[in-house]
Design a protein around this motif. Sequence first.
Motif, mmCIF file in Angstrom:
data_model
loop_
_atom_site.group_PDB
_atom_site.id
_atom_site.type_symbol
_atom_site.label_atom_id
_atom_site.label_comp_id
_atom_site.label_asym_id
_atom_site.label_seq_id
_atom_site.Cartn_x
_atom_site.Cartn_y
_atom_site.Cartn_z
ATOM 1 N N VAL A 71 95.962 30.079 -71.625
ATOM 2 C CA VAL A 71 97.083 30.328 -70.462
ATOM 3 C C VAL A 71 96.541 30.891 -69.062
ATOM 4 C CG1 VAL A 71 99.392 31.488 -69.724
ATOM 5 C CG2 VAL A 71 98.734 30.681 -72.497
ATOM 6 N N VAL A 72 95.448 31.932 -69.297
ATOM 7 C CA VAL A 72 95.077 32.659 -68.147
ATOM 8 C C VAL A 72 93.887 31.300 -67.488
ATOM 9 C CG1 VAL A 72 93.398 34.311 -67.185
ATOM 10 C CG2 VAL A 72 95.005 35.029 -69.006
ATOM 11 N N GLU A 73 93.068 30.619 -68.155
ATOM 12 C CA GLU A 73 92.391 29.593 -67.841
ATOM 13 C C GLU A 73 93.349 28.499 -67.229
ATOM 14 O OE1 GLU A 73 89.710 27.336 -70.387
ATOM 15 O OE2 GLU A 73 89.006 29.390 -71.233
ATOM 16 N N TYR A 74 94.423 28.246 -67.685
ATOM 17 C CA TYR A 74 95.435 27.194 -66.933
ATOM 18 C C TYR A 74 95.741 27.586 -65.404
ATOM 19 C CZ TYR A 74 99.547 24.553 -66.014
ATOM 20 O OH TYR A 74 100.653 23.738 -65.439
ATOM 21 N N TYR A 75 96.061 28.828 -65.231
ATOM 22 C CA TYR A 75 96.576 29.267 -64.079
ATOM 23 C C TYR A 75 95.468 29.477 -62.993
ATOM 24 C CZ TYR A 75 101.484 29.737 -65.443
ATOM 25 O OH TYR A 75 102.733 29.216 -65.839
ATOM 26 N N SER A 76 94.184 29.850 -63.698
ATOM 27 C CA SER A 76 93.131 30.022 -62.801
ATOM 28 C C SER A 76 92.608 29.025 -62.291
ATOM 29 C CB SER A 76 92.045 30.749 -63.650
ATOM 30 O OG SER A 76 91.529 29.867 -64.690
ATOM 31 N N ARG A 77 92.731 27.653 -63.024
ATOM 32 C CA ARG A 77 92.488 26.410 -62.462
ATOM 33 C C ARG A 77 93.313 25.647 -61.413
ATOM 34 N NH1 ARG A 77 88.586 23.449 -66.035
ATOM 35 N NH2 ARG A 77 87.262 24.949 -67.170
ATOM 36 N N GLY A 133 94.668 38.247 -70.445
ATOM 37 C CA GLY A 133 95.541 37.522 -71.307
ATOM 38 C C GLY A 133 96.264 38.636 -72.387
ATOM 39 N N GLN A 134 95.635 39.666 -72.712
ATOM 40 C CA GLN A 134 96.506 40.775 -73.481
ATOM 41 C C GLN A 134 97.549 41.592 -72.749
ATOM 42 O OE1 GLN A 134 93.920 42.774 -76.194
ATOM 43 N NE2 GLN A 134 95.022 44.460 -76.430
#
Length: 202
Positions: free
Chosen positions: A194-200, A81-82
């Motif tokens: 945001v990272v979670e969104y793309y990982s899912r 994320g960072q």
Amino acid sequence: MSRYRGPRLRVVRRLGDLPGLTRKSPRKAYPPGQHGQSRRKRSEYAIRLEEKQKLRFNYGVTEKQLVRYVRKARRVAGSTGQTLLELLEMRLDNTIFRMGMAGTIPGARQLVNHGHIIVNDRVVNIASYQCRPGDVVKVRDRDRSRKLVETNMEYPGLANLPSHLEFDKNTFSGKVNGVIDREWVALQVNELLVVEYYSRMA
């Protein structure tokens, strides 16, 4: 999907303050549309999508570009994320915006695309150019370029210059001294979602 060119305040009403998109503030505090004032419980997916859209609209990148940035951030050691925020913040158009040479990121992108900006003594007209520590960014030595930036500097988008940048208003030149710290990112966003969104989505 191409870059958004519609009404900006509509997006601000939906997503909240986006300092890179516009300097204007909406008169209405609730989201646009027929159901803007009705309170509905948002799903986890909706919350993650909203955070992703904040990044997209604030930095003016397409969905395809953002996916590419996420993949690039995943390959780097450390917090994805960072790293994603660092990649977006170190774009040339955002660097010019943060130096105060343009009031918004779309305005900064226009300066770059029209050949008004020089990086390390070379004209760079690619807004997505990744600035690196040591890069010297300045306005092209032409009356038209200088007048444009002078006008923009009367109404800067953000007042504070981040610690990783320096800028001389007399010579219209600045320098990138390092990579931006998380605390200097002006956009209020939860990059982990945001990272979670793309990982899912993968």
